[in-house]
Structure formats: structure tokens, C-alpha cells
Design a protein around this motif. Structure first.
Motif, PDB file in Angstrom:
ATOM      1  N   PRO A   7      46.836  49.022  65.645  1.00  0.00           N
ATOM      2  CA  PRO A   7      47.521  50.069  66.411  1.00  0.00           C
ATOM      3  C   PRO A   7      48.763  49.992  66.946  1.00  0.00           C
ATOM      4  O   PRO A   7      49.446  48.875  66.536  1.00  0.00           O
ATOM      5  CB  PRO A   7      46.632  49.882  67.659  1.00  0.00           C
ATOM      6  N   GLU A  53      44.383  56.056  68.050  1.00  0.00           N
ATOM      7  CA  GLU A  53      43.658  56.555  68.860  1.00  0.00           C
ATOM      8  C   GLU A  53      43.923  57.404  69.836  1.00  0.00           C
ATOM      9  O   GLU A  53      43.053  58.171  70.380  1.00  0.00           O
ATOM     10  CB  GLU A  53      42.611  55.347  69.152  1.00  0.00           C
ATOM     11  N   THR A  88      39.418  57.815  67.433  1.00  0.00           N
ATOM     12  CA  THR A  88      40.445  58.654  67.716  1.00  0.00           C
ATOM     13  C   THR A  88      40.107  59.628  68.792  1.00  0.00           C
ATOM     14  O   THR A  88      38.886  60.269  68.540  1.00  0.00           O
ATOM     15  CB  THR A  88      41.079  59.439  66.527  1.00  0.00           C
ATOM     16  N   HIS A  90      40.469  46.000  73.755  1.00  0.00           N
ATOM     17  CA  HIS A  90      40.754  47.199  72.794  1.00  0.00           C
ATOM     18  C   HIS A  90      41.333  46.806  71.274  1.00  0.00           C
ATOM     19  O   HIS A  90      40.599  47.089  70.331  1.00  0.00           O
ATOM     20  CB  HIS A  90      41.708  48.005  73.567  1.00  0.00           C
ATOM     21  N   MET A  91      42.158  45.746  71.250  1.00  0.00           N
ATOM     22  CA  MET A  91      42.858  45.544  70.152  1.00  0.00           C
ATOM     23  C   MET A  91      42.154  44.651  69.056  1.00  0.00           C
ATOM     24  O   MET A  91      42.105  44.662  68.047  1.00  0.00           O
ATOM     25  CB  MET A  91      44.102  45.130  70.407  1.00  0.00           C
ATOM     26  N   ILE A  92      41.473  43.821  69.900  1.00  0.00           N
ATOM     27  CA  ILE A  92      40.511  42.643  68.920  1.00  0.00           C
ATOM     28  C   ILE A  92      39.355  43.414  68.888  1.00  0.00           C
ATOM     29  O   ILE A  92      38.585  43.326  67.684  1.00  0.00           O
ATOM     30  CB  ILE A  92      40.817  41.224  69.386  1.00  0.00           C
ATOM     31  N   GLY A  93      38.579  43.666  69.995  1.00  0.00           N
ATOM     32  CA  GLY A  93      37.365  43.991  70.223  1.00  0.00           C
ATOM     33  C   GLY A  93      36.854  45.345  69.535  1.00  0.00           C
ATOM     34  O   GLY A  93      35.728  45.643  69.508  1.00  0.00           O
ATOM     35  N   GLY A  94      37.911  46.359  69.704  1.00  0.00           N
ATOM     36  CA  GLY A  94      37.592  47.587  69.473  1.00  0.00           C
ATOM     37  C   GLY A  94      36.959  48.416  70.526  1.00  0.00           C
ATOM     38  O   GLY A  94      36.091  49.323  70.253  1.00  0.00           O
ATOM     39  N   LYS A  95      36.992  47.910  71.798  1.00  0.00           N
ATOM     40  CA  LYS A  95      36.105  48.671  72.796  1.00  0.00           C
ATOM     41  C   LYS A  95      37.261  48.997  74.021  1.00  0.00           C
ATOM     42  O   LYS A  95      38.055  48.070  74.320  1.00  0.00           O
ATOM     43  CB  LYS A  95      35.175  47.459  73.305  1.00  0.00           C
ATOM     44  N   VAL A  96      37.066  50.197  74.072  1.00  0.00           N
ATOM     45  CA  VAL A  96      38.340  50.811  75.367  1.00  0.00           C
ATOM     46  C   VAL A  96      37.997  50.319  76.598  1.00  0.00           C
ATOM     47  O   VAL A  96      36.833  49.877  76.966  1.00  0.00           O
ATOM     48  CB  VAL A  96      38.003  52.415  75.305  1.00  0.00           C
ATOM     49  N   VAL A 115      38.477  51.427  67.451  1.00  0.00           N
ATOM     50  CA  VAL A 115      38.325  52.439  68.457  1.00  0.00           C
ATOM     51  C   VAL A 115      38.616  53.935  67.928  1.00  0.00           C
ATOM     52  O   VAL A 115      39.415  54.145  67.268  1.00  0.00           O
ATOM     53  CB  VAL A 115      39.498  52.326  69.430  1.00  0.00           C
TER      54      VAL A 115
END
Lengths: 131, 131
Positions: A14, A78, B6, A97-103, B4
Motif C-alpha cells: 500500500p 484500499e 478496497t 493491516h500492512m503485513i497481515g491484511g486485516k484492518v 485488504v
């Protein structure tokens, strides 16, 4: 408004922007700079590098116009917004968020959060609903 | 890297960032500020307002790290990058991309454009292919 499709391969993914706007000390809206955004930007940038996060950029930006909720950042493509205060907040955004992909929902700003009271009411309501 | 999804409804759509980085005059990479980014940012912001483009923000940003291709801007959430020089370039990005939903290919930066010569070679090749 834009109908342009999202690029399949983003140049940075991102791409993070942390508001660095400085207002006069007595300005009623406050500003991100007075709430530690400069130190937190430097920290997030060096910590992202330390964690080996590739293909990202942690940028400074001008006023993002969500001053009352500051300090704020936005993560693209995103389009997820955060408020943050501490190095622990930054670490959680990097890790989750940036490593795990979870907000990180506890720090996320919804589109309707204009003032801190909006966010507090929203979080309280979602907590009640979960009980 | 980010997984994540969008956001369906973006807070700003599109959200535009124009690099405003200033480097010393003799820096070999050059900088967007020395190529008119400040004047063009002010122009784009006021012109977007004049055209009545809603739900957008024309932001300043720190160094986007594509200095040799500058001045540069990036439009999110789509993640489309542009190089620009003149008010006519800005007008075309506003009219075509932001109002019409059509990328301005003559100003677009591809991910592989690191130096102006990369872009020139790419544009020349696509022109040859079209003939």
C-alpha cells in the motif's frame, strides 16, 4: 465520481499518507502536526523498513481535512483511514493491516466520523450490539 | 502486499496527491517543486472547485520518489500516475480522468517508467505498433 478502474498492479501497495498539516496553536480545528504526526511519520517509515515491508511508501501529505479526528492517515489503494496516537498504534497498523491484511478496526475512521464524539458513539453502539 | 479489500465507498473519490518535494538546486535527481508543482497544485485545486467536482481532494504530498519523471501526481483509489507540465495538462486530467472517467494516456506513467527515456521508448513503440 471517478469511473477509472483500479490498476491491477499498483506502483506502491500500500501507499500510506500521514497528514502533516500545521495550523496556528489557537486554531479551533486543531491540526495533526500538533498531535505528533511528524514524529509518528518518521517512526512508521523507519519501522516499515525494519520490518522489511516491500513495495510500500510511507508519505507525508498536506491537510487531509479530517483535522478533528487527527492525527489521521489514509492507506491506498484500499482507502482505509486511521487515527493514531502512539508507536503502539503505528505498530499495530504495520503488523495487522500492512503485513497481515486485516484492518485495525479500533483505529479505523469510518466515513461518517466527523468528530471524536461520532466515533465514540459508533464504537459504543457496536460494543452494545456485540453483547 | 496488502490483502485488504478496497472500500466500497471512498471518503474522497478520487484523492489526488501532487508531489511538492524541494531538493537543493544542484541535486542530480531534480525535484517536482523546481518543475512547477506548487503553482500547478494551486491551479488544479481551484480549477477542480470551479468545475464543481465533488467528493475529491487535491492534496500536496512529500516526495513520491519518481523524481526523474516529475512533476508527478498519483490518483487514488485507482492508482494512476501522471507527469504533467502545464495548465493544459492539468485541465485534461480534470476533464478526461476526473470527470470523464478516461485515463489520459499521453501523460500517464507506467510502473516501468523510471527515466524519461523509458517513457519515450514505450510511447514510440506503441505508436509504431498502432501504425
Amino acid at each position: 465520481m471517478s469511473k477509472v478502474p483500479t490498476e491491477a498492479r499498483q506502483f506502491y501497495d500500500p501507499h500510506v499518507f500521514l497528514c502533516q498539516n500545521q495550523r496556528p496553536a489557537d486554531h479551533p480545528r486543531g491540526c495533526c502536526r500538533d498531535k505528533g504526526s511528524q514524529e509518528m511519520h518518521a517512526y512508521m517509515k523507519s519501522r516499515a523498513k525494519e520490518l522489511g515491508i516491500k513495495n510500500t511508501r510511507i508519505n507525508q501529505s498536506g491537510c487531509l481535512e479530517r483535522c478533528e479526528m487527527g492525527p489521521t492517515m489514509v492507506v491506498y489503494p484500499e482507502g482505509v483511514w486511521y487515527t493514531y496516537r502512539t508507536k503502539e498504534d503505528i505498530e499495530e497498523i504495520l503488523q495487522s493491516h500492512m503485513i497481515g491484511g486485516k484492518v485495525v478496526t479500533r483505529l479505523q475512521l469510518e466515513n461518517t466520523d466527523k468528530f471524536p464524539k461520532d466515533r465514540e458513539a459508533r464504537l459504543a453502539a457496536s460494543k452494545t450490539a456485540a453483547e
